[in-house]
Design a protein around this motif. Sequence first.
Motif, short mmCIF file in Angstrom:
data_model
loop_
_atom_site.label_atom_id
_atom_site.label_comp_id
_atom_site.label_asym_id
_atom_site.label_seq_id
_atom_site.Cartn_x
_atom_site.Cartn_y
_atom_site.Cartn_z
N GLY A 50 29.41 -9.55 46.19
CA GLY A 50 28.84 -8.75 45.09
C GLY A 50 29.87 -7.90 44.38
N ALA A 51 31.08 -7.81 44.96
CA ALA A 51 32.12 -6.97 44.36
C ALA A 51 32.71 -7.60 43.09
CB ALA A 51 33.23 -6.69 45.37
N GLU A 52 32.48 -8.90 42.91
CA GLU A 52 33.01 -9.55 41.71
C GLU A 52 32.28 -9.06 40.46
OE1 GLU A 52 35.63 -11.64 39.65
OE2 GLU A 52 35.68 -11.66 41.85
N ASN A 53 30.95 -8.90 40.60
CA ASN A 53 30.13 -8.45 39.46
C ASN A 53 29.20 -7.32 39.89
OD1 ASN A 53 30.89 -10.53 37.41
ND2 ASN A 53 30.06 -11.91 38.97
N PRO A 54 29.74 -6.11 40.08
CA PRO A 54 28.90 -5.01 40.57
C PRO A 54 27.75 -4.65 39.63
CG PRO A 54 31.11 -4.24 39.94
CD PRO A 54 31.15 -5.72 39.93
N ASP A 55 27.90 -4.96 38.33
CA ASP A 55 26.84 -4.63 37.36
C ASP A 55 25.55 -5.40 37.63
OD1 ASP A 55 28.55 -2.95 36.09
OD2 ASP A 55 29.14 -4.36 34.53
N LYS A 56 25.69 -6.55 38.32
CA LYS A 56 24.51 -7.38 38.61
C LYS A 56 23.72 -6.87 39.82
CE LYS A 56 26.20 -11.76 36.71
NZ LYS A 56 26.60 -13.14 37.05
N ASP A 102 21.08 -2.73 44.05
CA ASP A 102 21.39 -1.54 44.86
C ASP A 102 22.87 -1.60 45.26
OD1 ASP A 102 21.24 -3.68 46.54
OD2 ASP A 102 19.79 -2.80 47.93
N LEU A 103 23.35 -0.54 45.86
CA LEU A 103 24.77 -0.45 46.28
C LEU A 103 25.74 -0.60 45.11
CD1 LEU A 103 24.74 -2.65 49.54
CD2 LEU A 103 24.67 -0.17 49.41
N LYS A 104 25.26 -0.32 43.90
CA LYS A 104 26.10 -0.54 42.71
C LYS A 104 27.39 0.28 42.77
CE LYS A 104 24.08 -1.72 38.89
NZ LYS A 104 23.37 -1.80 37.60
N GLU A 105 27.26 1.54 43.17
CA GLU A 105 28.42 2.44 43.22
C GLU A 105 29.46 1.93 44.25
OE1 GLU A 105 29.37 7.22 43.87
OE2 GLU A 105 27.39 6.42 44.35
N TYR A 106 28.95 1.50 45.38
CA TYR A 106 29.81 0.96 46.44
C TYR A 106 30.53 -0.31 45.97
CZ TYR A 106 30.92 -1.68 50.70
OH TYR A 106 31.55 -2.45 51.66
N LEU A 107 29.77 -1.20 45.37
CA LEU A 107 30.35 -2.47 44.92
C LEU A 107 31.35 -2.25 43.78
CD1 LEU A 107 27.21 -4.78 45.11
CD2 LEU A 107 29.20 -4.81 46.64
N GLN A 108 31.09 -1.26 42.95
CA GLN A 108 32.03 -0.94 41.87
C GLN A 108 33.35 -0.43 42.46
OE1 GLN A 108 31.42 -1.37 38.35
NE2 GLN A 108 33.66 -1.24 38.50
N ALA A 109 33.23 0.40 43.50
CA ALA A 109 34.44 0.93 44.17
C ALA A 109 35.24 -0.21 44.79
CB ALA A 109 34.03 1.95 45.24
N LYS A 110 34.53 -1.14 45.44
CA LYS A 110 35.19 -2.30 46.05
C LYS A 110 35.84 -3.17 44.97
CE LYS A 110 34.71 -2.20 50.54
NZ LYS A 110 35.95 -2.03 51.33
N HIS A 111 35.11 -3.37 43.88
CA HIS A 111 35.64 -4.16 42.76
C HIS A 111 36.95 -3.56 42.24
CE1 HIS A 111 35.53 -6.50 38.99
NE2 HIS A 111 35.88 -5.36 38.40
N ASN A 112 36.92 -2.25 42.01
CA ASN A 112 38.11 -1.57 41.48
C ASN A 112 39.30 -1.68 42.43
OD1 ASN A 112 36.48 -0.89 39.35
ND2 ASN A 112 36.19 1.25 39.96
N ALA A 113 39.02 -1.55 43.73
CA ALA A 113 40.09 -1.67 44.73
C ALA A 113 40.66 -3.08 44.76
CB ALA A 113 39.56 -1.28 46.11
N ASP A 114 39.78 -4.08 44.66
CA ASP A 114 40.22 -5.48 44.67
C ASP A 114 41.09 -5.78 43.45
OD1 ASP A 114 38.67 -5.72 46.93
OD2 ASP A 114 37.15 -7.02 46.04
N VAL A 115 40.65 -5.32 42.29
CA VAL A 115 41.41 -5.55 41.05
C VAL A 115 42.79 -4.90 41.15
CG1 VAL A 115 41.50 -4.97 38.59
CG2 VAL A 115 39.38 -5.84 39.59
N TYR A 116 42.82 -3.71 41.73
CA TYR A 116 44.09 -2.98 41.88
C TYR A 116 45.05 -3.75 42.79
CZ TYR A 116 47.05 1.19 42.15
OH TYR A 116 48.10 2.08 42.06
N PHE A 167 37.79 -14.80 48.43
CA PHE A 167 36.67 -15.69 48.76
C PHE A 167 35.55 -14.97 49.48
CE2 PHE A 167 39.82 -15.95 52.14
CZ PHE A 167 39.08 -15.92 53.32
N GLU A 168 34.35 -15.53 49.35
CA GLU A 168 33.16 -14.99 50.00
C GLU A 168 32.88 -15.77 51.28
OE1 GLU A 168 30.89 -13.49 45.94
OE2 GLU A 168 30.10 -15.26 46.99
N ILE A 169 32.29 -15.09 52.27
CA ILE A 169 31.97 -15.77 53.52
C ILE A 169 30.56 -15.42 54.01
CG2 ILE A 169 34.34 -16.09 54.35
CD1 ILE A 169 33.96 -13.62 56.15
#
Length: 209
Positions: free
Chosen positions: A109-115, A118-132, A192-194
Motif C-alpha cells: 500500500g506504500a506505492e499509492n498511499p492516497d488509495k 485507513d493507515l493513510k498517514e502511515y503509508l504516506q510516511a513509508k512511501h516518502n521513506a521508500d522514495v528517499y 516488491f510486495e509479499i
Amino acid sequence: MENVLVAGANGTTGKKIVTLLNESQYFTPIAMIREESQKEQFEKDNIATVMGDLEKDISHTVKNIDKVIFAAGSGGKKVEAVDQDGAKKMVDASKSANLKKFVMLSSMGAENPDKASDLKEYLQAKHNADVYLKGSNLVYTIVRPGSLTNDKGTGKIKAEGSLEQSGSISRDDVAQTLVRSLHDDAAKNATFEILEGETLIGKAIDSVS
C-alpha cells in the motif's frame, strides 16, 4: 562475515531478524536499541548492540557496519518522526558510511498511499521513506509485506512488484525475506510486495531481481 545493523531490533519482527542473522554463516547482527534495558536480551546471546534513537543523531550507529536492515516503526505513534524521518536519517548515515546495501521493511500500500482507506498517514510516511531511499544511490531492496501475523513461518511466499491483492504473511517469513535480501545479488535495487504463498523464499526473491 558482514556486519548488519538492525534498526528496530527490539520490535517483534526485529528480534526475529536478529536471531536469523545470528544463526547465519554470512552475517553478524548488531542490534540498534533505544533503551539500556534492552541490551541484556541480546548480549546474553553474544549479540552486539549499539544505542541509537531515530529521533536524534544516529550517524555513530553505522560505524564498522557493512549493511543495514531498517525494520523500525513507531507503531502508529510517531509515523513522521520515526517511520519517515528516522528512515531518511538512516539512509543518510548509510550513504555517508558507504554501506553496501540497505534493506527496507516497508508496507503493502506504500506505492499509492492516497488509495488507502485507513493507515493513510502511515503509508504516506513509508512511501516518502521508500522514495528517499530509491533516490539515494545506495544499493537497496524494499520489501512490502501484507498484514503481519504471528503464525509460524512456512519458508514460502508470493512475491511480485505489485500483487494487486491484499492478504497476510507471517513475521517469520518477512524476517527471512529481509535477511535473504541482504545478499549482494538478491533483488538488487528492487521493490516488491509479499504475501504468504507457495514459492520458496529464495526462489521468490530471485524472480523479482
